[in-house]
Design an enzyme around this catalytic site. Structure first.
Site, PDB file in Angstrom:
ATOM      1  N   GLY A   1      -4.593  -6.116   5.647  1.00  0.00           N
ATOM      2  CA  GLY A   1      -5.689  -5.199   5.927  1.00  0.00           C
ATOM      3  C   GLY A   1      -6.744  -5.717   6.882  1.00  0.00           C
TER       4      GLY A   1
ATOM      5  N   THR B  98      -0.483   0.356   6.610  1.00  0.00           N
ATOM      6  CA  THR B  98      -0.077  -0.606   5.589  1.00  0.00           C
ATOM      7  C   THR B  98       0.126  -1.952   6.259  1.00  0.00           C
ATOM      8  OG1 THR B  98       1.830  -1.300   4.258  1.00  0.00           O
ATOM      9  CG2 THR B  98       2.224   0.447   5.853  1.00  0.00           C
ATOM     10  N   GLY B  99      -0.310  -3.013   5.604  1.00  0.00           N
ATOM     11  CA  GLY B  99      -0.144  -4.337   6.206  1.00  0.00           C
ATOM     12  C   GLY B  99      -1.258  -5.246   5.759  1.00  0.00           C
TER      13      GLY B  99
ATOM     14  N   ARG C 100     -12.594  -8.477  -2.840  1.00  0.00           N
ATOM     15  CA  ARG C 100     -12.029  -8.321  -1.491  1.00  0.00           C
ATOM     16  C   ARG C 100     -11.575  -6.881  -1.279  1.00  0.00           C
ATOM     17  NH1 ARG C 100      -6.800  -6.448   0.476  1.00  0.00           N
ATOM     18  NH2 ARG C 100      -6.532  -7.270   2.568  1.00  0.00           N
ATOM     19  N   VAL C 101     -12.008  -6.284  -0.196  1.00  0.00           N
ATOM     20  CA  VAL C 101     -11.609  -4.920   0.153  1.00  0.00           C
ATOM     21  C   VAL C 101     -10.873  -4.962   1.483  1.00  0.00           C
ATOM     22  CG1 VAL C 101     -12.443  -2.608   0.727  1.00  0.00           C
ATOM     23  CG2 VAL C 101     -13.518  -3.906  -1.134  1.00  0.00           C
TER      24      VAL C 101
ATOM     25  N   THR D 273       0.842  -1.155   0.000  1.00  0.00           N
ATOM     26  CA  THR D 273       0.000   0.000   0.000  1.00  0.00           C
ATOM     27  C   THR D 273       0.894   1.227   0.000  1.00  0.00           C
ATOM     28  OG1 THR D 273      -1.599  -1.272   1.251  1.00  0.00           O
ATOM     29  CG2 THR D 273      -1.640   1.093   1.588  1.00  0.00           C
TER      30      THR D 273
ATOM     31  N   ASP E  49      -8.224  -2.668   4.400  1.00  0.00           N
ATOM     32  CA  ASP E  49      -8.431  -1.529   5.301  1.00  0.00           C
ATOM     33  C   ASP E  49      -8.237  -0.179   4.622  1.00  0.00           C
ATOM     34  OD1 ASP E  49      -5.670  -2.174   5.040  1.00  0.00           O
ATOM     35  OD2 ASP E  49      -5.220  -0.965   6.821  1.00  0.00           O
TER      36      ASP E  49
END
Lengths: 293, 293
Positions: A208, A205-206, A182-183, A154, A185
């Protein structure tokens, strides 16, 4: 005159071995991103415009998992998400699962500017953004598949402007081979993106899903506002909570006093910083000090 | 044996004149919803199963803006959103902008059960849910267009089970004539739905964009955990913050001690409550006391 400040990130992940050429390219992109934001902030522009300009550079670079560099999902498509938020009005805009827009961060801004809504997804989001002047790109615009050294991550930016206003923006291609629809964070206000002039602006970032369940970006705000933590303490606790749930990643944050933090639980996070004296810094590995230029 | 508790809502809005027949039908649906949850809770079942069963009844009733009663969007389609969250593990699942599923709340649960993800949207969400046994319905399943007395709202449930575990579920058809792809607070963890065994479970209803920007459901948790507010104080403050941003609506909440709250800034909110002595209560207008039966 009040001061300004900007931080950007290009994703957190395991960065044990980055080819020297990629490291140079990434540092250059981070520097250009910070410069784009700093140019706006140093001439009295808004933090919202600065974070959008900074994220646009990272989306266009093709070097990170966002915009041109977005990962493919399980069906081979790019599906991109982005959000922006402004800390004075707490106005926000976001798009998710858009496929053909060059700059999801600009589409997110268009949602905030031209609708009473916050989040538009899929075809509805694309149609709206294209009607309001967003740039459409063909599938060939996106760069070749990712190599494995690139974190599933991200890009994002947070800034404080000379008017004392905070803003945050985040953009992503989502996890590699994610299922269609798929969504994570990134486009969810409070999870991956949050800005509030009572406390801080945060971009995460990571992985989500853990940041959604921990409502991470807003939790930094909440720990500062009600828990009386400093930004650094709040950010540390917020990432510890992500780790407790089993997740990993990082965040960048800035508070209304101009204090800033970059923090990750992974071995690295691409990041850049600009300060009012015109200096620009970058760093990649977790414990690496800021490197100028 | 520990006690259990369940609250449900069928949306907040301006309820000045409800036809007597609609009022009866709504109270009956709310009662059936509470009964479905109470049946599970009173026999030692989980709060998660209870809130899903309760919301399913409201989705199927066709009386509220969710499931069968979902409002049409600007293009004449139904696009539905739902989320579930469980307070011990903080696992959550959600779907948004799904068109052909009978019970979005069940699809949200399937996401939590069968994927590492939290939020799936649009066709990707439908395809996934149908593959996992969700029921598909044709456009003719949905009931005729809304009359104006029906609030642009949402259904939801929160519960505490005898094991001390909290859960929340929310489901909506979204605002009438919304643009395609618009997603409100309902399926966003922390905005419209949140459950956390350290504090409370919350389900909201109202103009979703304000609840997204105020991260309302999680803010109730945050005010309790870090601000040391009671559930009632936290809920009051959270709705005041929504009002400060210009929004209106309501919420239901329950804490780990079994304290519960229903609160709205509108003239009414359809709501029901079940208690371990087998009693069931309903109320519609803001200042109306709970009415048994």
């Amino acid at each position: 005159m009040k001061s300004w400040h900007i931080l950007v990130h290009g994703g957190a992940g395991e960065l044990r071995a980055i080819p020297a050429e990629r490291e140079r390219a990434c540092r250059t992109a981070l520097r250009h991103s910070v410069e784009a934001g700093a140019q706006i902030l140093s001439t009295g522009g808004s933090s919202l415009d600065a974070v959008i300009a900074a994220v646009k550079i990272l989306e266009d670079s093709g070097l990170f998992n966002a915009g041109r560099g977005s990962a493919r999902n399980a069906e081979g498509h790019r599906e991109m998400d982005a959000a922006v938020m402004e800390g004075a009005s707490r106005r926000a805009g976001a798009v998710a699962a858009v496929r053909s827009l060059r700059n999801p961060v600009i589409a997110a801004h268009l949602v905030a500017q031209h609708t009473p809504h916050v989040l538009l997804v899929s075809e509805g989001a694309e149609t709206f953004a294209l009607q309001h002047g967003a740039e459409r790109v063909p599938p060939s615009y996106f760069r070749p598949p990712l190599d494995d050294s690139i974190p599933d991550d991200t890009v994002g930016a947070v800034a404080l402007d000379i008017h004392g206003c905070l803003a945050a923006a985040t953009s992503t291609g989502g996890t590699t081979r994610k299922p269609a629809g798929r969504v994570g964070d990134t486009p969810l206000i409070g999870a991956g993106t949050y800005a509030d002039n009572r406390s801080c602006a945060v971009s995460t970032t990571g992985i989500g899903e853990y940041f959604i369940r921990a409502v991470t970006a807003y939790s930094v705000h909440a720990r500062m506002l009600w828990g009386r933590r400093t930004l650094a303490e709040a950010a540390q606790e917020a990432l510890e909570e992500v780790a407790t749930l089993g997740g990993a990643g990082g965040l960048i944050g800035i508070d209304t006093m101009g204090n800033s933090i970059t923090l990750c639980t992974t071995s690295g996070m691409y990041r850049g910083m600009g300060t009012p004296d015109g200096r620009i810094f970058t760093a990649l590995f977790r414990d690496e000090p800021w490197k100028e230029g």
